[in-house]
Design an enzyme around this catalytic site. Structure first.
Site, mmCIF file in Angstrom:
data_model
loop_
_atom_site.group_PDB
_atom_site.id
_atom_site.type_symbol
_atom_site.label_atom_id
_atom_site.label_comp_id
_atom_site.label_asym_id
_atom_site.label_seq_id
_atom_site.Cartn_x
_atom_site.Cartn_y
_atom_site.Cartn_z
ATOM 1 N N ARG A 24 24.636 -8.758 -22.107
ATOM 2 C CA ARG A 24 23.404 -9.555 -22.161
ATOM 3 C C ARG A 24 23.258 -10.499 -20.982
ATOM 4 O O ARG A 24 22.222 -10.510 -20.304
ATOM 5 C CB ARG A 24 23.389 -10.408 -23.450
ATOM 6 C CG ARG A 24 22.972 -9.687 -24.682
ATOM 7 C CD ARG A 24 23.718 -10.252 -25.889
ATOM 8 N NE ARG A 24 25.069 -9.762 -25.825
ATOM 9 C CZ ARG A 24 25.442 -8.623 -26.389
ATOM 10 N NH1 ARG A 24 24.611 -7.961 -27.138
ATOM 11 N NH2 ARG A 24 26.660 -8.172 -26.249
ATOM 12 N N THR A 25 24.274 -11.337 -20.754
ATOM 13 C CA THR A 25 24.092 -12.452 -19.819
ATOM 14 C C THR A 25 23.908 -11.952 -18.389
ATOM 15 O O THR A 25 23.022 -12.399 -17.660
ATOM 16 C CB THR A 25 25.290 -13.410 -19.921
ATOM 17 O OG1 THR A 25 25.530 -13.683 -21.305
ATOM 18 C CG2 THR A 25 25.020 -14.701 -19.190
ATOM 19 N N LYS A 54 43.422 -6.996 -5.052
ATOM 20 C CA LYS A 54 44.413 -6.960 -3.954
ATOM 21 C C LYS A 54 45.045 -8.324 -3.741
ATOM 22 O O LYS A 54 45.734 -8.544 -2.767
ATOM 23 C CB LYS A 54 43.727 -6.514 -2.655
ATOM 24 C CG LYS A 54 43.054 -5.162 -2.732
ATOM 25 C CD LYS A 54 42.291 -4.901 -1.425
ATOM 26 C CE LYS A 54 41.349 -3.727 -1.570
ATOM 27 N NZ LYS A 54 40.372 -3.682 -0.466
ATOM 28 N N ARG A 65 30.572 -16.314 -14.482
ATOM 29 C CA ARG A 65 31.283 -16.208 -15.776
ATOM 30 C C ARG A 65 32.762 -16.042 -15.475
ATOM 31 O O ARG A 65 33.144 -15.210 -14.635
ATOM 32 C CB ARG A 65 30.794 -15.037 -16.615
ATOM 33 C CG ARG A 65 31.686 -14.849 -17.848
ATOM 34 C CD ARG A 65 31.137 -13.895 -18.845
ATOM 35 N NE ARG A 65 30.016 -14.467 -19.570
ATOM 36 C CZ ARG A 65 29.474 -13.910 -20.650
ATOM 37 N NH1 ARG A 65 29.966 -12.773 -21.119
ATOM 38 N NH2 ARG A 65 28.457 -14.471 -21.272
ATOM 39 N N HIS A 115 28.459 -22.403 -22.586
ATOM 40 C CA HIS A 115 27.577 -21.269 -22.280
ATOM 41 C C HIS A 115 26.148 -21.828 -22.383
ATOM 42 O O HIS A 115 25.412 -21.538 -23.332
ATOM 43 C CB HIS A 115 27.820 -20.155 -23.293
ATOM 44 C CG HIS A 115 27.241 -18.817 -22.936
ATOM 45 N ND1 HIS A 115 26.372 -18.625 -21.865
ATOM 46 C CD2 HIS A 115 27.391 -17.592 -23.505
ATOM 47 C CE1 HIS A 115 26.025 -17.345 -21.818
ATOM 48 N NE2 HIS A 115 26.637 -16.698 -22.803
HETATM 49 N N1 CP Z 1 25.958 -13.633 -25.742
HETATM 50 C C1 CP Z 1 26.613 -13.219 -24.643
HETATM 51 O O1 CP Z 1 27.056 -14.030 -23.812
HETATM 52 O O2 CP Z 1 26.732 -11.855 -24.508
HETATM 53 P P1 CP Z 1 27.464 -11.094 -23.319
HETATM 54 O O3 CP Z 1 28.928 -11.386 -23.411
HETATM 55 O O4 CP Z 1 27.142 -9.635 -23.529
HETATM 56 O O5 CP Z 1 26.904 -11.610 -22.012
#
Ligand code: CP
Length: 308
Positions: free
Chosen positions: A54-55, A82, A104, A132
């Site tokens: 999603r993100t 590496k 992320r 998040h």
């Molecule tokens: N909700 C969420 O962060 O989903 P993903 O891990 O798929 O990005």
């Protein structure tokens, strides 16, 4: 706003402003050609050191709908394998000329660290158990649209599941309480944080007594490794005490909403029938996520102009 690293960097007025801006971008995403030139000539890179569906796709779609150029980095196919360090990786990417870095990373604080190293704007797309922020914002947008009310004051929300390991719970509690909602946490004792000092929440261990009173049930994914780590007796036991089964869903008020950030474990924290029911907002959360991320990129990159 140069960076978006955590919800607690935002005031109530700033969150309200981002929610309003997201509404404008929802209108853009519903046009025949859902694209505006606001970030033409700017470059956005998604720098993901953890899996995501999603993100990552949502940020990349958002950047494209604002006409930015996009670059995508995956740790598993990069020179990290590496032995290249995070600092060298970030500096290498910035040297190519990027304006925003969406990060992320499995370590809490990674996005803050990247923001200290670069001139580009940094958006936290999830750092370990910490934050998040765009998930919290898209959840608020989804709630506001579904509830059809101006604010969140007095809204009763129960968050159920693995609070201890959840960045979604941390950002969500901060965002909801800043906006005036009342948050209750329900979880097995092993999946609550070691300390809840400073958390603006009530804790309850009896989900069935809480459910009839709430306006929103927010479910968290049960991470399978927690079963292996002996933090839960069994999946079946978890579902029987904390899962939103069809029987439990039937005891909710008729207008109670059921939210989940995804990815879902159908049959564990949420029954498939509940996930697909009209009370569930799961696909709306994903759809609204694109507009929220457009609002965040537009704000952090200082477009400042009119939304055409
Ligand atoms: N909700 C969420 O962060 O989903 P993903 O891990 O798929 O990005």
């Amino acid at each position: 706003m140069k960076h978006l690293l955590a919800i607690d960097d935002l005031s109530r007025a700033e969150i309200d402003g981002l929610l309003d801006l997201s509404e404008s971008f929802i209108e853009v995403t519903q046009r025949d050609i859902p694209k505006i030139p606001a970030l033409r000539g700017r470059t956005v890179v998604t720098l993901f050191f953890e899996e995501s569906t999603r993100t990552r796709l949502s940020f990349e779609t958002a950047a494209k709908r604002l006409s930015a150029d996009t670059m995508s980095f995956s740790a598993s196919t990069s020179s990290l394998t590496k032995g290249e360090s995070l600092l060298d990786t970030v500096q290498t990417i910035e040297a190519m000329g990027v304006d925003a870095i969406v990060v992320r990373h499995p370590c809490a604080g990674a996005a803050h660290r990247v923001a200290q190293w670069v001139d580009a704007s940094v958006v936290n797309a999830g750092d370990g158990r910490h934050q998040h922020p765009t998930q919290a914002l898209l959840d608020l947008v989804t709630l506001r649209r579904r509830l059809g009310r101006g604010g969140f004051d007095g809204l009763r929300v129960v968050i159920v599941g693995d609070i201890r390991h959840s960045r979604v719970a941390r950002s969500g509690v901060q965002a909801l309480s800043t906006m005036g909602a009342e948050v209750t946490l329900v979880a097995p004792p092993t999946l609550l944080p070691e300390s809840l000092e400073g958390w603006p929440v009530v804790v309850d261990d009896d989900l069935d007594s809480v459910l009839p009173e709430v306006d929103v049930v927010y479910l968290l994914r049960i991470q399978r490794e927690r079963l292996a780590g002996a933090l839960l007796p069994s999946q079946r036991e978890y579902t029987s005490r904390y899962g939103i089964t069809v029987e439990r869903a039937a005891r909710l008020k008729p207008d109670t909403l059921i939210m989940h950030p995804g990815p879902m474990n159908r049959g564990v924290e949420i029954a498939a029938e509940v996930a697909d029911s009209p009370a569930s907002t799961v696909t709306e959360q994903v759809a609204n996520g694109v507009a929220v991320r457009m609002a965040v990129l537009w704000s952090t990159l200082g477009s400042g102009g009119q939304i055409a």
